[in-house]
Design a protein around this motif. Structure first.
Motif, PDB file in Angstrom:
ATOM      1  N   MET A   1       0.871  -1.339   0.116  1.00 56.08           N
ATOM      2  CA  MET A   1      -0.087   0.095   0.063  1.00 56.08           C
ATOM      3  C   MET A   1       0.814   1.328   0.066  1.00 56.08           C
ATOM      4  SD  MET A   1      -2.963  -1.030   2.605  1.00 56.08           S
ATOM      5  CE  MET A   1      -3.758   0.585   2.544  1.00 56.08           C
ATOM      6  N   GLY A   2       2.224   1.025   0.102  1.00 61.04           N
ATOM      7  CA  GLY A   2       2.963   2.232   0.050  1.00 61.04           C
ATOM      8  C   GLY A   2       3.010   3.014   1.334  1.00 61.04           C
ATOM      9  N   LEU A   3       2.384   2.561   2.605  1.00 54.18           N
ATOM     10  CA  LEU A   3       2.393   3.237   3.726  1.00 54.18           C
ATOM     11  C   LEU A   3       3.504   3.208   4.790  1.00 54.18           C
ATOM     12  CD1 LEU A   3      -1.336   1.960   4.724  1.00 54.18           C
ATOM     13  CD2 LEU A   3      -0.618   3.944   3.500  1.00 54.18           C
ATOM     14  N   THR A   4       4.635   2.439   4.539  1.00 53.73           N
ATOM     15  CA  THR A   4       5.698   2.371   5.155  1.00 53.73           C
ATOM     16  C   THR A   4       6.942   2.631   4.443  1.00 53.73           C
ATOM     17  OG1 THR A   4       6.000  -0.148   4.547  1.00 53.73           O
ATOM     18  CG2 THR A   4       4.737   0.084   6.670  1.00 53.73           C
ATOM     19  N   ALA A   5       6.822   3.618   3.441  1.00 51.56           N
ATOM     20  CA  ALA A   5       8.005   4.189   2.627  1.00 51.56           C
ATOM     21  C   ALA A   5       8.486   5.450   3.356  1.00 51.56           C
ATOM     22  CB  ALA A   5       7.628   4.275   1.392  1.00 51.56           C
ATOM     23  N   GLY A   6       8.948   5.217   4.749  1.00 56.18           N
ATOM     24  CA  GLY A   6       9.480   6.489   5.315  1.00 56.18           C
ATOM     25  C   GLY A   6       8.482   7.365   5.869  1.00 56.18           C
ATOM     26  N   PRO A   7       8.754   8.632   6.440  1.00 53.94           N
ATOM     27  CA  PRO A   7       8.010   9.188   7.393  1.00 53.94           C
ATOM     28  C   PRO A   7       6.682   9.769   6.380  1.00 53.94           C
ATOM     29  CG  PRO A   7      10.155  10.108   7.467  1.00 53.94           C
ATOM     30  CD  PRO A   7      10.242   8.934   6.519  1.00 53.94           C
ATOM     31  N   VAL A   8       5.630   9.837   6.888  1.00 50.47           N
ATOM     32  CA  VAL A   8       4.272  10.170   6.050  1.00 50.47           C
ATOM     33  C   VAL A   8       4.587  11.904   5.667  1.00 50.47           C
ATOM     34  CG1 VAL A   8       1.807  10.716   6.271  1.00 50.47           C
ATOM     35  CG2 VAL A   8       2.817   8.819   7.602  1.00 50.47           C
ATOM     36  N   PRO A   9       4.348  12.009   4.393  1.00 49.73           N
ATOM     37  CA  PRO A   9       4.420  13.322   4.042  1.00 49.73           C
ATOM     38  C   PRO A   9       3.666  14.500   4.467  1.00 49.73           C
ATOM     39  CG  PRO A   9       4.146  12.089   2.149  1.00 49.73           C
ATOM     40  CD  PRO A   9       3.894  11.150   3.536  1.00 49.73           C
ATOM     41  N   PRO A  10       3.896  15.763   4.542  1.00 48.57           N
ATOM     42  CA  PRO A  10       2.823  16.687   5.300  1.00 48.57           C
ATOM     43  C   PRO A  10       1.438  16.533   4.909  1.00 48.57           C
ATOM     44  CG  PRO A  10       4.894  17.773   4.845  1.00 48.57           C
ATOM     45  CD  PRO A  10       5.009  16.309   4.128  1.00 48.57           C
ATOM     46  N   ARG A  11       1.472  16.394   3.620  1.00 43.02           N
ATOM     47  CA  ARG A  11       0.144  16.386   2.854  1.00 43.02           C
ATOM     48  C   ARG A  11      -0.351  15.139   2.165  1.00 43.02           C
ATOM     49  NH1 ARG A  11      -3.380  20.580   4.294  1.00 43.02           N
ATOM     50  NH2 ARG A  11      -2.141  22.687   4.694  1.00 43.02           N
ATOM     51  N   LEU A  20      -3.734   4.433   7.261  1.00 43.27           N
ATOM     52  CA  LEU A  20      -3.043   4.343   8.349  1.00 43.27           C
ATOM     53  C   LEU A  20      -3.896   4.255   9.631  1.00 43.27           C
ATOM     54  CD1 LEU A  20      -0.564   7.497   7.246  1.00 43.27           C
ATOM     55  CD2 LEU A  20       0.026   5.209   7.585  1.00 43.27           C
ATOM     56  N   LEU A  21      -5.194   4.685   9.507  1.00 45.90           N
ATOM     57  CA  LEU A  21      -5.715   4.766  10.806  1.00 45.90           C
ATOM     58  C   LEU A  21      -6.243   3.041  10.852  1.00 45.90           C
ATOM     59  CD1 LEU A  21      -8.175   7.786  10.647  1.00 45.90           C
ATOM     60  CD2 LEU A  21      -6.314   7.219  12.227  1.00 45.90           C
ATOM     61  N   ALA A  22      -6.305   2.369   9.694  1.00 41.33           N
ATOM     62  CA  ALA A  22      -6.731   1.013   9.782  1.00 41.33           C
ATOM     63  C   ALA A  22      -5.538   0.287  10.269  1.00 41.33           C
ATOM     64  CB  ALA A  22      -7.074   0.363   8.348  1.00 41.33           C
ATOM     65  N   LEU A  23      -4.426   0.491  10.071  1.00 39.54           N
ATOM     66  CA  LEU A  23      -3.186  -0.172  10.420  1.00 39.54           C
ATOM     67  C   LEU A  23      -3.118   0.016  11.791  1.00 39.54           C
ATOM     68  CD1 LEU A  23      -0.489   0.551   7.776  1.00 39.54           C
ATOM     69  CD2 LEU A  23      -1.528  -1.730   8.211  1.00 39.54           C
ATOM     70  N   VAL A  24      -3.322   1.409  12.463  1.00 38.47           N
ATOM     71  CA  VAL A  24      -3.169   1.561  14.039  1.00 38.47           C
ATOM     72  C   VAL A  24      -4.338   0.751  14.614  1.00 38.47           C
ATOM     73  CG1 VAL A  24      -3.564   3.219  15.795  1.00 38.47           C
ATOM     74  CG2 VAL A  24      -2.179   3.828  13.501  1.00 38.47           C
ATOM     75  N   ALA A  39       2.261   4.935  15.770  1.00 38.57           N
ATOM     76  CA  ALA A  39       2.529   5.907  15.044  1.00 38.57           C
ATOM     77  C   ALA A  39       3.965   6.178  14.795  1.00 38.57           C
ATOM     78  CB  ALA A  39       2.016   7.305  15.988  1.00 38.57           C
ATOM     79  N   ALA A  40       4.847   5.974  15.945  1.00 40.49           N
ATOM     80  CA  ALA A  40       6.267   6.146  15.799  1.00 40.49           C
ATOM     81  C   ALA A  40       6.820   4.970  14.719  1.00 40.49           C
ATOM     82  CB  ALA A  40       7.071   5.684  17.076  1.00 40.49           C
ATOM     83  N   THR A  41       6.185   3.684  14.599  1.00 37.39           N
ATOM     84  CA  THR A  41       6.612   2.738  13.736  1.00 37.39           C
ATOM     85  C   THR A  41       6.227   3.267  12.392  1.00 37.39           C
ATOM     86  OG1 THR A  41       6.251   1.110  15.591  1.00 37.39           O
ATOM     87  CG2 THR A  41       6.509   0.339  13.268  1.00 37.39           C
ATOM     88  N   LEU A  42       5.345   3.737  12.041  1.00 41.06           N
ATOM     89  CA  LEU A  42       4.749   4.222  10.890  1.00 41.06           C
ATOM     90  C   LEU A  42       5.451   5.494  10.430  1.00 41.06           C
ATOM     91  CD1 LEU A  42       0.805   3.139  11.062  1.00 41.06           C
ATOM     92  CD2 LEU A  42       2.685   2.054   9.712  1.00 41.06           C
ATOM     93  N   GLY A  43       6.154   6.251  11.309  1.00 43.27           N
ATOM     94  CA  GLY A  43       6.667   7.658  10.943  1.00 43.27           C
ATOM     95  C   GLY A  43       5.529   8.667  11.017  1.00 43.27           C
ATOM     96  N   LEU A  44       4.801   8.558  12.066  1.00 43.53           N
ATOM     97  CA  LEU A  44       3.473   9.556  11.959  1.00 43.53           C
ATOM     98  C   LEU A  44       3.636  10.310  13.355  1.00 43.53           C
ATOM     99  CD1 LEU A  44       1.033  10.687  10.507  1.00 43.53           C
ATOM    100  CD2 LEU A  44      -0.174   8.704  11.361  1.00 43.53           C
ATOM    101  N   ASP A  45       3.459  11.434  13.395  1.00 43.44           N
ATOM    102  CA  ASP A  45       3.360  11.995  14.687  1.00 43.44           C
ATOM    103  C   ASP A  45       2.028  11.428  15.471  1.00 43.44           C
ATOM    104  OD1 ASP A  45       4.465  14.270  16.361  1.00 43.44           O
ATOM    105  OD2 ASP A  45       2.492  14.764  16.221  1.00 43.44           O
ATOM    106  N   HIS A  46       2.269  11.620  16.704  1.00 45.41           N
ATOM    107  CA  HIS A  46       1.032  11.002  17.369  1.00 45.41           C
ATOM    108  C   HIS A  46      -0.002  11.881  17.423  1.00 45.41           C
ATOM    109  CE1 HIS A  46      -1.256   9.685  21.177  1.00 45.41           C
ATOM    110  NE2 HIS A  46      -1.393   8.640  20.756  1.00 45.41           N
ATOM    111  N   THR A  47       0.338  13.308  17.494  1.00 53.02           N
ATOM    112  CA  THR A  47      -0.705  14.328  17.490  1.00 53.02           C
ATOM    113  C   THR A  47      -1.615  14.273  16.296  1.00 53.02           C
ATOM    114  OG1 THR A  47       0.658  15.587  19.264  1.00 53.02           O
ATOM    115  CG2 THR A  47      -1.293  16.745  18.191  1.00 53.02           C
ATOM    116  N   ARG A  48      -0.895  14.062  15.421  1.00 58.42           N
ATOM    117  CA  ARG A  48      -1.438  14.074  13.999  1.00 58.42           C
ATOM    118  C   ARG A  48      -2.451  12.940  13.845  1.00 58.42           C
ATOM    119  NH1 ARG A  48       2.142  13.993   8.270  1.00 58.42           N
ATOM    120  NH2 ARG A  48       0.233  14.569   6.875  1.00 58.42           N
ATOM    121  N   LEU A  49      -2.195  11.710  14.464  1.00 63.45           N
ATOM    122  CA  LEU A  49      -2.842  10.526  14.198  1.00 63.45           C
ATOM    123  C   LEU A  49      -4.048  10.907  15.136  1.00 63.45           C
ATOM    124  CD1 LEU A  49      -3.182   7.678  13.740  1.00 63.45           C
ATOM    125  CD2 LEU A  49      -2.198   7.070  15.820  1.00 63.45           C
ATOM    126  N   LEU A  50      -4.099  11.448  16.099  1.00 64.78           N
ATOM    127  CA  LEU A  50      -5.208  11.725  16.929  1.00 64.78           C
ATOM    128  C   LEU A  50      -6.219  12.794  16.495  1.00 64.78           C
ATOM    129  CD1 LEU A  50      -3.650  11.991  20.526  1.00 64.78           C
ATOM    130  CD2 LEU A  50      -4.976  10.061  19.555  1.00 64.78           C
TER     131      LEU A  50
END
Length: 239
Positions: A1-11, A20-24, A39-50
């Motif tokens: 799905m291309g969800l683990t190719a580094g940090p999540v872009p800003p947009r 990403l929410l489904a993976l979490v 969120a740390a494993t996926l390269g995503l900020d926790h506040t952004r995930l919330l």
């Protein structure tokens, strides 16, 4: 799905956010991972995930268009109608969107820029009557007296020196580009022009070489000092 190719872009798109929410959710329900660890494993900020979780409940994962739907400085409906009415009443007289904009301001009908008037009229399908083109002027014949030789056509122009409160007029020959005379004065009238055009006549006549009365009349003077009777010397003087 291309969800683990580094940090999540800003947009990212809404589809990526939902994935990403489904993976979490899967990591939390199956593996017992916390949302912060996932969120740390996926390269995503926790506040952004919330924040995405709250927006997913409101079905607003898609990014909203920045700014308001209607700009605050947008034209109102009555302003568009006023521009069209102004063009219908004064279009035959002004014949220009620039003049219509000024007339609308003077009459207090509508206060808009010139480009706005043009844009509204084009959107309404209105075209102002154009000014009829002038007939081409026939070319003037070259005067009989004008010859492209030095000393026939002179031009002049003024140069102003504001700090000194003076203006200078210069007279030049068109063909030879010879600077004939200069007059500096505190005024700029026809008197200065007359004086400037009178001076070149005396200068040109005085610069003409007369026949030498000595024995060197038949030949040109090699230098100025060798023949004091010639003033100026034909070989060194301006031609």
């Amino acid at each position: 799905m291309g969800l683990t190719a580094g940090p999540v872009p800003p947009r990212v798109d809404a589809i990526v956010k939902a994935g990403l929410l489904a993976l979490v959710t899967h990591a939390s329900s199956v593996g017992g991972w916390s949302s912060r660890r996932t969120a740390a494993t996926l390269g995503l900020d926790h506040t952004r995930l919330l924040r995405w979780s709250v927006r997913a409940q409101l079905d607003r994962l898609e990014d909203a268009k920045p700014g308001p739907d209607v700009p605050l400085h947008a034209l109102l409906d009555w302003e568009r109608d006023a521009i069209v009415t102004l063009a219908e009443d004064w279009g035959e007289i002004d014949r220009s969107h620039r003049k219509l904009a000024h007339r609308g301001s003077r009459l207090g009908v509508v206060h808009v820029s010139q480009s706005t008037v043009l844009r509204v009229l084009e959107a309404a399908g209105m075209r102002l009557p154009a000014t009829p083109a002038r007939e081409p002027r026939p070319p003037q014949p070259w005067p009989q007296w004008a010859e492209l030789v030095p000393g026939v056509i002179w031009i002049y122009d003024f140069t102003h020196f504001a700090a000194a409160g003076r203006c200078a007029i210069a007279v030049l020959d068109v063909v030879s580009r010879l600077w004939l005379s200069t007059v500096v004065s505190a005024e700029e009238t026809s008197t200065q022009v007359e004086v400037a055009f009178t001076r070149p006549t005396a200068r040109t006549t005085s610069s003409k070489t007369t026949a030498c009365s000595t024995s060197c009349a038949a030949v040109s003077c090699p230098t100025v000092t060798s023949c004091p009777c010639c003033s100026p010397c034909p070989t060194t003087g301006r031609r």
